[in-house]
Design a protein around this motif. Structure first.
Motif, PDB file in Angstrom:
ATOM      1  N   PHE A   1      34.837  46.007  33.615  1.00 41.67           N
ATOM      2  CA  PHE A   1      34.975  45.341  32.115  1.00 41.67           C
ATOM      3  C   PHE A   1      36.368  45.060  31.620  1.00 41.67           C
ATOM      4  CE2 PHE A   1      31.168  47.851  32.812  1.00 41.67           C
ATOM      5  CZ  PHE A   1      30.168  47.289  31.777  1.00 41.67           C
ATOM      6  N   LYS A   2      36.287  43.960  30.902  1.00 45.16           N
ATOM      7  CA  LYS A   2      37.580  43.511  30.313  1.00 45.16           C
ATOM      8  C   LYS A   2      37.306  43.334  28.837  1.00 45.16           C
ATOM      9  CE  LYS A   2      39.618  41.376  34.305  1.00 45.16           C
ATOM     10  NZ  LYS A   2      40.338  40.234  34.824  1.00 45.16           N
ATOM     11  N   LEU A   3      38.154  43.264  28.001  1.00 46.74           N
ATOM     12  CA  LEU A   3      38.383  43.267  26.547  1.00 46.74           C
ATOM     13  C   LEU A   3      37.991  42.079  26.018  1.00 46.74           C
ATOM     14  CD1 LEU A   3      38.960  45.139  24.032  1.00 46.74           C
ATOM     15  CD2 LEU A   3      41.158  44.175  24.030  1.00 46.74           C
TER      16      LEU A   3
ATOM     17  N   CYS B   1      33.053  41.762  33.047  1.00 43.44           N
ATOM     18  CA  CYS B   1      33.620  40.458  33.487  1.00 43.44           C
ATOM     19  C   CYS B   1      33.071  40.014  34.830  1.00 43.44           C
ATOM     20  CB  CYS B   1      34.940  40.846  33.477  1.00 43.44           C
ATOM     21  SG  CYS B   1      35.905  39.449  33.919  1.00 43.44           S
ATOM     22  N   PHE B   2      33.020  40.898  35.934  1.00 39.57           N
ATOM     23  CA  PHE B   2      32.525  40.403  37.201  1.00 39.57           C
ATOM     24  C   PHE B   2      31.995  41.925  37.966  1.00 39.57           C
ATOM     25  CE2 PHE B   2      37.050  41.409  37.897  1.00 39.57           C
ATOM     26  CZ  PHE B   2      37.184  42.208  39.162  1.00 39.57           C
TER      27      PHE B   2
ATOM     28  N   TYR C   1      41.354  47.113  31.702  1.00 36.59           N
ATOM     29  CA  TYR C   1      40.649  46.814  32.934  1.00 36.59           C
ATOM     30  C   TYR C   1      39.706  48.136  33.307  1.00 36.59           C
ATOM     31  CZ  TYR C   1      39.533  45.606  37.915  1.00 36.59           C
ATOM     32  OH  TYR C   1      39.226  45.391  39.118  1.00 36.59           O
ATOM     33  N   TRP C   2      38.409  47.925  33.146  1.00 36.82           N
ATOM     34  CA  TRP C   2      37.686  49.121  33.122  1.00 36.82           C
ATOM     35  C   TRP C   2      36.560  48.945  34.276  1.00 36.82           C
ATOM     36  CZ3 TRP C   2      37.108  52.657  28.629  1.00 36.82           C
ATOM     37  CH2 TRP C   2      36.201  53.592  28.820  1.00 36.82           C
TER      38      TRP C   2
ATOM     39  N   ASN D   1      41.021  39.316  41.984  1.00 37.56           N
ATOM     40  CA  ASN D   1      40.251  40.000  40.653  1.00 37.56           C
ATOM     41  C   ASN D   1      40.597  41.195  40.552  1.00 37.56           C
ATOM     42  OD1 ASN D   1      39.188  37.526  39.572  1.00 37.56           O
ATOM     43  ND2 ASN D   1      37.369  37.902  40.936  1.00 37.56           N
ATOM     44  N   ASN D   2      40.590  42.176  41.736  1.00 31.56           N
ATOM     45  CA  ASN D   2      40.798  43.490  41.653  1.00 31.56           C
ATOM     46  C   ASN D   2      42.540  43.933  41.343  1.00 31.56           C
ATOM     47  OD1 ASN D   2      38.202  42.951  43.326  1.00 31.56           O
ATOM     48  ND2 ASN D   2      38.217  45.090  43.059  1.00 31.56           N
ATOM     49  N   ILE D   3      42.701  44.427  40.202  1.00 34.24           N
ATOM     50  CA  ILE D   3      43.958  44.938  39.818  1.00 34.24           C
ATOM     51  C   ILE D   3      44.516  45.957  40.815  1.00 34.24           C
ATOM     52  CG2 ILE D   3      43.200  46.636  38.319  1.00 34.24           C
ATOM     53  CD1 ILE D   3      45.584  46.365  36.809  1.00 34.24           C
TER      54      ILE D   3
END
Length: 280
Positions: free
Chosen positions: A132-134, A269-270, A247-248, A30-32
């Motif tokens: 957070f995601k869009l 988001c998570f 991605y925030w 999940n972590n970019i």
């Protein structure tokens, strides 16, 4: 070249050309930030349980100055050697960079429990991070300030050195990227300028495929004036136009950042758990 500690099948550091060997573990993360390092886009270090048959990895991202563990959280060889490897090899490297703490997170709850157990003698602390995601639409905005100019960051702007505090912009980019050219090739961003100074910026901090992690900063003295909202809005609007996923990542205590993320259409988001301890 490999650097090994603790004998065969313990922990090995990979060079950048070998990071691809970990993709079978990180592609689903999940972590970019992890994927950005493994894909060779952003700088970092990678340590694995075996040079070729990799099932677990410790990944350091320079931009965050933090680690993430991925893969098999029950790998005995990796777990048994991790604390000693940190003490004898990694922590001295951090100190040379004037980093006096270790921050580490896991991909899932199983890793969180493992991290807590491994470093339980280190007076370790923990908290959660929000991502957070869009997912929604931006809030309407009537903000206008004729003294502020919003500009897209491109090679021409970076090479022009037209700003009195050009170092603020360049240092922010260099914090996450090996070179300015790397940023210009893979990322983008927006600035707000006033009286020939950059007062706020929003940039791609990490990039993995079509996802761009956001870093945003407004200089003290210009905060709470919607300058950050203006550059974030411009950044997210470009993301939407080009099929990019913003991605925030921020802490629960950073209420201003959370409010700003929501104002540009982003939703929680998570969460993931982070741990940290100070180096003596």
């Amino acid at each position: 070249m490999y650097s090994q500690f603790g004998g065969v099948n313990m922990i090995t550091e990979l060079n950048k050309q070998e990071f691809y060997k970990v993709r079978h573990i990180t592609d689903q993360c999940n972590n970019i930030e992890v994927r950005a390092v493994i894909n060779g886009i952003n700088p970092g270090w990678v340590y694995v349980d075996h040079p070729t048959e990799i099932t677990a990895a410790l990944i350091w991202t320079r931009g965050q100055a933090g680690f993430q563990v991925v893969g098999d959280s029950q790998n005995k060889h990796f777990l048994n050697g991790l604390e000693a490897y940190m003490t004898n090899y990694i922590e001295p490297k951090l100190k040379k960079l004037n980093i006096n703490w270790v921050e580490i997170s896991g991909e899932n709850e199983s890793w969180a429990e493992t991290i807590q157990a491994i470093f339980n003698k280190r007076n370790i602390s923990n908290d959660i991070q929000h991502v957070f995601k869009l997912k929604g639409d931006m809030e309407s905005s009537e903000f206008q300030d004729e003294n502020i100019t919003i500009q897209r960051i491109d090679r021409e702007l970076l090479k022009s050195r037209r700003f009195g505090n050009q170092s603020f912009l360049e240092d922010k980019i260099s914090h996450f990227w090996d070179t300015i050219d790397d940023f210009a090739q893979h990322g983008f961003g927006y600035i707000a300028s006033h009286n020939n100074d950059v007062v706020s910026l929003c940039i791609s901090a990490f990039v993995a495929d079509q996802t761009h992690a956001i870093d945003i900063e407004t200089l003290e003295g210009y905060r709470r004036r919607n300058y950050g909202a203006s550059v974030a809005r411009a950044f997210v609007e470009e993301c939407k136009l080009n099929g990019i996923n913003p991605y925030w990542d921020c802490s629960p205590e950073n209420t201003g950042s959370i409010r700003l993320a929501k104002s540009v259409g982003m939703s929680l988001c998570f969460n993931y758990k982070i741990f940290w301890y100070n180096l003596m």
